[in-house]
Design a protein around this motif. Structure first.
Motif, PDB file in Angstrom:
ATOM      1  N   ILE A   1       0.835  -1.203   0.000  1.00 16.78           N
ATOM      2  CA  ILE A   1       0.000   0.000   0.000  1.00 16.78           C
ATOM      3  C   ILE A   1       0.867   1.250   0.000  1.00 16.78           C
ATOM      4  CG2 ILE A   1      -1.704   1.316   1.321  1.00 16.78           C
ATOM      5  CD1 ILE A   1      -2.877  -1.275   2.266  1.00 16.78           C
ATOM      6  N   GLU A   2       0.525   2.182  -0.860  1.00 15.33           N
ATOM      7  CA  GLU A   2       1.145   3.503  -0.909  1.00 15.33           C
ATOM      8  C   GLU A   2       0.054   4.560  -0.756  1.00 15.33           C
ATOM      9  OE1 GLU A   2       3.416   4.083  -4.389  1.00 15.33           O
ATOM     10  OE2 GLU A   2       4.881   2.506  -3.949  1.00 15.33           O
ATOM     11  N   PHE A   3       0.279   5.487   0.174  1.00 14.78           N
ATOM     12  CA  PHE A   3      -0.701   6.539   0.420  1.00 14.78           C
ATOM     13  C   PHE A   3      -0.483   7.704  -0.549  1.00 14.78           C
ATOM     14  CE2 PHE A   3      -1.042   4.879   4.915  1.00 14.78           C
ATOM     15  CZ  PHE A   3      -2.342   4.415   4.741  1.00 14.78           C
ATOM     16  N   GLY A   4      -1.565   8.385  -0.843  1.00 18.19           N
ATOM     17  CA  GLY A   4      -1.531   9.620  -1.610  1.00 18.19           C
ATOM     18  C   GLY A   4      -2.535  10.600  -1.034  1.00 18.19           C
ATOM     19  N   VAL A   5      -2.279  11.885  -1.196  1.00 17.06           N
ATOM     20  CA  VAL A   5      -3.171  12.918  -0.653  1.00 17.06           C
ATOM     21  C   VAL A   5      -3.524  13.892  -1.775  1.00 17.06           C
ATOM     22  CG1 VAL A   5      -2.322  12.745   1.704  1.00 17.06           C
ATOM     23  CG2 VAL A   5      -1.174  14.279   0.106  1.00 17.06           C
ATOM     24  N   ASP A   6      -4.603  14.652  -1.543  1.00 17.53           N
ATOM     25  CA  ASP A   6      -5.060  15.611  -2.536  1.00 17.53           C
ATOM     26  C   ASP A   6      -4.726  17.048  -2.165  1.00 17.53           C
ATOM     27  OD1 ASP A   6      -6.711  15.900  -0.405  1.00 17.53           O
ATOM     28  OD2 ASP A   6      -8.588  15.547  -1.479  1.00 17.53           O
ATOM     29  N   GLY A   7      -3.982  17.256  -1.062  1.00 13.32           N
ATOM     30  CA  GLY A   7      -3.554  18.594  -0.687  1.00 13.32           C
ATOM     31  C   GLY A   7      -4.582  19.427   0.047  1.00 13.32           C
ATOM     32  N   GLN A   8      -5.690  18.832   0.489  1.00 11.56           N
ATOM     33  CA  GLN A   8      -6.697  19.584   1.224  1.00 11.56           C
ATOM     34  C   GLN A   8      -6.466  19.456   2.728  1.00 11.56           C
ATOM     35  OE1 GLN A   8     -10.611  18.328   0.053  1.00 11.56           O
ATOM     36  NE2 GLN A   8     -10.407  19.074  -2.035  1.00 11.56           N
TER      37      GLN A   8
ATOM     38  N   TRP B   1     -12.758  26.590  21.687  1.00 12.88           N
ATOM     39  CA  TRP B   1     -11.435  26.385  21.111  1.00 12.88           C
ATOM     40  C   TRP B   1     -11.468  26.746  19.638  1.00 12.88           C
ATOM     41  CZ3 TRP B   1      -7.168  24.819  23.933  1.00 12.88           C
ATOM     42  CH2 TRP B   1      -7.421  24.351  25.222  1.00 12.88           C
ATOM     43  N   SER B   2     -10.385  27.303  19.168  1.00 13.42           N
ATOM     44  CA  SER B   2     -10.216  27.551  17.739  1.00 13.42           C
ATOM     45  C   SER B   2      -9.469  26.363  17.141  1.00 13.42           C
ATOM     46  CB  SER B   2      -9.443  28.848  17.503  1.00 13.42           C
ATOM     47  OG  SER B   2      -9.221  29.053  16.128  1.00 13.42           O
ATOM     48  N   VAL B   3     -10.150  25.594  16.284  1.00 14.77           N
ATOM     49  CA  VAL B   3      -9.615  24.335  15.766  1.00 14.77           C
ATOM     50  C   VAL B   3      -9.194  24.531  14.314  1.00 14.77           C
ATOM     51  CG1 VAL B   3     -10.102  21.891  15.352  1.00 14.77           C
ATOM     52  CG2 VAL B   3     -11.155  23.067  17.291  1.00 14.77           C
ATOM     53  N   SER B   4      -8.001  24.103  14.002  1.00  9.87           N
ATOM     54  CA  SER B   4      -7.493  24.136  12.633  1.00  9.87           C
ATOM     55  C   SER B   4      -6.702  22.864  12.375  1.00  9.87           C
ATOM     56  CB  SER B   4      -6.614  25.369  12.389  1.00  9.87           C
ATOM     57  OG  SER B   4      -5.482  25.349  13.235  1.00  9.87           O
ATOM     58  N   GLY B   5      -6.795  22.384  11.147  1.00  9.07           N
ATOM     59  CA  GLY B   5      -6.092  21.161  10.772  1.00  9.07           C
ATOM     60  C   GLY B   5      -5.047  21.423   9.709  1.00  9.07           C
ATOM     61  N   THR B   6      -3.999  20.654   9.721  1.00 10.41           N
ATOM     62  CA  THR B   6      -2.939  20.798   8.732  1.00 10.41           C
ATOM     63  C   THR B   6      -3.273  20.005   7.475  1.00 10.41           C
ATOM     64  OG1 THR B   6      -1.724  18.910   9.651  1.00 10.41           O
ATOM     65  CG2 THR B   6      -1.249  21.095  10.569  1.00 10.41           C
ATOM     66  N   VAL B   7      -2.484  20.197   6.460  1.00 14.64           N
ATOM     67  CA  VAL B   7      -2.622  19.419   5.233  1.00 14.64           C
ATOM     68  C   VAL B   7      -1.949  18.062   5.444  1.00 14.64           C
ATOM     69  CG1 VAL B   7      -2.057  19.309   2.786  1.00 14.64           C
ATOM     70  CG2 VAL B   7      -2.658  21.500   3.837  1.00 14.64           C
ATOM     71  N   PRO B   8      -2.646  16.960   5.235  1.00 13.13           N
ATOM     72  CA  PRO B   8      -2.032  15.638   5.426  1.00 13.13           C
ATOM     73  C   PRO B   8      -0.827  15.449   4.513  1.00 13.13           C
ATOM     74  CG  PRO B   8      -4.416  15.450   5.263  1.00 13.13           C
ATOM     75  CD  PRO B   8      -4.068  16.858   4.886  1.00 13.13           C
ATOM     76  N   THR B   9       0.159  14.760   5.038  1.00 18.48           N
ATOM     77  CA  THR B   9       1.380  14.470   4.281  1.00 18.48           C
ATOM     78  C   THR B   9       1.669  12.978   4.356  1.00 18.48           C
ATOM     79  OG1 THR B   9       2.774  14.916   6.224  1.00 18.48           O
ATOM     80  CG2 THR B   9       2.345  16.757   4.717  1.00 18.48           C
TER      81      THR B   9
ATOM     82  N   ASN C   1       0.267  11.405   7.767  1.00 16.22           N
ATOM     83  CA  ASN C   1       0.402  12.240   8.963  1.00 16.22           C
ATOM     84  C   ASN C   1      -0.426  13.505   8.805  1.00 16.22           C
ATOM     85  OD1 ASN C   1       2.792  10.707  10.276  1.00 16.22           O
ATOM     86  ND2 ASN C   1       3.550  11.173   8.221  1.00 16.22           N
ATOM     87  N   PHE C   2      -1.139  13.853   9.858  1.00 14.74           N
ATOM     88  CA  PHE C   2      -1.842  15.131   9.917  1.00 14.74           C
ATOM     89  C   PHE C   2      -1.961  15.546  11.373  1.00 14.74           C
ATOM     90  CE2 PHE C   2      -5.164  11.973  10.295  1.00 14.74           C
ATOM     91  CZ  PHE C   2      -6.020  12.492  11.252  1.00 14.74           C
ATOM     92  N   CYS C   3      -2.121  16.843  11.598  1.00 13.48           N
ATOM     93  CA  CYS C   3      -2.178  17.394  12.956  1.00 13.48           C
ATOM     94  C   CYS C   3      -3.424  18.246  13.131  1.00 13.48           C
ATOM     95  CB  CYS C   3      -0.926  18.233  13.265  1.00 13.48           C
ATOM     96  SG  CYS C   3       0.629  17.293  13.235  1.00 13.48           S
ATOM     97  N   ILE C   4      -3.897  18.296  14.367  1.00 14.31           N
ATOM     98  CA  ILE C   4      -4.998  19.149  14.767  1.00 14.31           C
ATOM     99  C   ILE C   4      -4.458  20.158  15.770  1.00 14.31           C
ATOM    100  CG2 ILE C   4      -7.291  19.267  15.784  1.00 14.31           C
ATOM    101  CD1 ILE C   4      -7.274  17.798  13.162  1.00 14.31           C
ATOM    102  N   ASN C   5      -4.630  21.441  15.485  1.00 17.97           N
ATOM    103  CA  ASN C   5      -4.181  22.511  16.374  1.00 17.97           C
ATOM    104  C   ASN C   5      -5.383  23.138  17.062  1.00 17.97           C
ATOM    105  OD1 ASN C   5      -1.476  22.171  15.514  1.00 17.97           O
ATOM    106  ND2 ASN C   5      -1.856  23.478  13.743  1.00 17.97           N
ATOM    107  N   LEU C   6      -5.333  23.189  18.386  1.00 15.72           N
ATOM    108  CA  LEU C   6      -6.407  23.777  19.169  1.00 15.72           C
ATOM    109  C   LEU C   6      -5.857  24.958  19.964  1.00 15.72           C
ATOM    110  CD1 LEU C   6      -6.928  20.418  19.228  1.00 15.72           C
ATOM    111  CD2 LEU C   6      -8.947  21.167  20.447  1.00 15.72           C
ATOM    112  N   GLN C   7      -6.424  26.125  19.751  1.00 21.58           N
ATOM    113  CA  GLN C   7      -6.043  27.324  20.491  1.00 21.58           C
ATOM    114  C   GLN C   7      -7.238  27.812  21.297  1.00 21.58           C
ATOM    115  OE1 GLN C   7      -4.767  30.697  18.182  1.00 21.58           O
ATOM    116  NE2 GLN C   7      -3.747  31.662  19.909  1.00 21.58           N
ATOM    117  N   ARG C   8      -6.976  28.088  22.567  1.00 21.76           N
ATOM    118  CA  ARG C   8      -8.051  28.532  23.442  1.00 21.76           C
ATOM    119  C   ARG C   8      -8.583  29.887  22.951  1.00 21.76           C
ATOM    120  NH1 ARG C   8      -7.987  26.174  28.344  1.00 21.76           N
ATOM    121  NH2 ARG C   8      -5.748  25.928  28.088  1.00 21.76           N
TER     122      ARG C   8
END
Length: 451
Positions: A227-234, A248-256, A268-275
């Protein structure tokens, strides 16, 4: 007698039914052979004219046709139901890897535990991959898309949020929904997930404007080498229908994905939460700023005793503010090793206020000591310049700056000791003004450094 007769009759009818069934199954002209449901759809030219249950049966016919074809092509592997058990690489002229494309990742709900710093997210993502065994002639079957009603009917990429040895240890779960295949052999699905991870709390020093960075890593649970992963840049989105931010102010990164073919493919992707709760910011920031401004303006309060009283009252307010901080921040400290900037600044303000109180008390006590010798000349001149040109320090107590008369002295005569005492009091008044001004400057510089 009646029971035995009934038993005999039942046996006779059973034998007749078995004989009739055998005759129907052995007869080539039996009408049961014409009940094949797929033969019913041989002359279908427009699938939109079928009713719902007929269209479902028609889809089943297309699926079993493809499954039978895949069974014949994979007979050499000796695998039962290969279209569901073998990956698409076993198809004829298929590539050596399966490219799984991860589309839009949507977040529906999250739950943050600020004490242990872990984040549980619930959402879904779009997944696509090719499988040439599910390709068919659209002109022959009059069908462009085929809905797969069970995830057990075809091969699907099973994902986990960690490596194989430790996967699912945090109660992670995934469920495949809305499986569809098109005539070109491309399969799409909606994968609902519930994932948990630990967050990076190094930004806790900016509380209540801190940011939690929570990252996730998805890997193939099986067939990792294929299996090889691919992303669409969203980037990661939030579902406007179900999502609630809970302050909380929630923002997500672009998966890589990792580009190294020698390791297991990872997403890999991250979720950023700012109070983003303004009430907490106001509750903690306003008392600190009020105490700081009052401290800076204490030199403008006039007499040393008045300044000392103000600073003692200010120290009481600072202790009350510290209790407020303890109640609001203690529940969030948890495993955080960093001290919030706001709390560190308040600590610095309390220390500076305490030093200023000690300095005021010492200078005021020294100014009350009776002296019989005059101060140094340079000290008199310096204190006169300070007290004359910096008018804010030119404020003395009523009895402190007055020339006292000795007992029994004439009103028109001045006492040298009183004159010396007045010079000393003016000198200490100037020293006190310089000291509190220096502490105020140190306080401002300390604020800039801590910030």
């Amino acid at each position: 007698m009646k029971s035995s007769s009934a038993t005999v009759l039942a046996t006779i009818f059973a034998l007749l039914a078995i004989a009739a069934g055998q005759q129907l199954s052995l007869s080539p002209a039996s009408p049961l052979n014409s009940l094949d449901p797929c033969k019913y759809f041989e002359n279908v030219t427009d699938t939109t004219q079928l009713s719902h249950h007929e269209f479902v049966a028609y889809e089943q016919c297309v699926y079993y046709f493809l499954a039978s074809k895949a069974q014949k092509n994979s007979a050499k592997f000796g695998t039962v139901h290969p279209i569901a058990t073998l990956p698409p690489t076993y198809a004829e002229n298929a590539p050596s890897t399966v490219k799984v494309k991860i589309g839009q990742i949507t977040l529906q709900h999250f739950q943050l535990n600020e004490f242990v710093k872990d984040l549980n997210i619930v959402g879904y993502m779009q997944v696509e991959w090719p499988d040439k065994r599910l390709a068919w002639d659209a002109n022959q079957w009059r069908l462009d898309k085929l809905q797969i009603h069970s995830a057990n009917h075809i091969w699907i990429p099973v994902l986990s949020s960690q490596a194989y040895e430790t996967s699912l240890r945090n109660d992670d779960a995934m469920e495949v929904r809305k499986l569809e295949a098109n005539s070109a052999g491309n399969v799409s699905a909606i994968v609902s997930f519930s994932l948990k991870t630990f967050c990076d709390d190094t930004d806790f020093r900016h509380f209540p404007d801190d940011v939690y960075k929570c990252c996730y890593q998805l890997e193939p649970h099986f067939n990792q080498e294929l299996i090889e992963f691919g992303v669409d840049g969203q980037p990661v989105f939030t579902d406007p229908k179900y999502f609630r931010d809970y302050g909380w102010s929630v923002s997500g990164t672009v998966p890589t994905v990792n580009a190294d073919p020698s390791v297991v493919s990872q997403l890999n992707f991250c979720i950023n939460l700012q109070r983003s709760s303004s009430a907490v910011k106001i509750e903690l920031a306003v008392p600190t700023w009020v105490c700081s401004i009052v401290f800076l303006f204490t030199p403008f309060m006039g007499k040393i005793r008045v300044q000392l009283s103000v600073k003692l009252f200010l120290l009481l307010l600072q202790f009350l503010t510290l209790q407020l901080f303890s109640n609001r921040i203690a529940s969030h400290l948890g495993s955080a090793s960093a001290t919030p900037v706001l709390l560190a600044f308040h600590e610095f303000a309390m220390v500076m206020n305490t030093i200023s109180i000690v300095a005021s008390v010492l200078i005021w006590m020294l100014s009350r000591i009776k002296r019989t010798l005059p101060p140094w000349g340079w000290l008199i001149k310096a204190s006169q310049i300070i007290n004359r040109f910096i008018c804010v320090f030119n404020s003395v107590d009523e009895n402190d700056g007055a020339f006292e008369l000795e007992k029994g002295g004439l009103p028109g005569e001045s006492n040298p000791n009183s004159r010396y005492q007045s010079d000393w009091e003016g000198a200490f008044l100037a020293i006190h003004g310089v000291a509190v001004t220096a502490l105020a400057l140190v306080f401002i510089i300390g604020y800039i450094v801590i910030r």
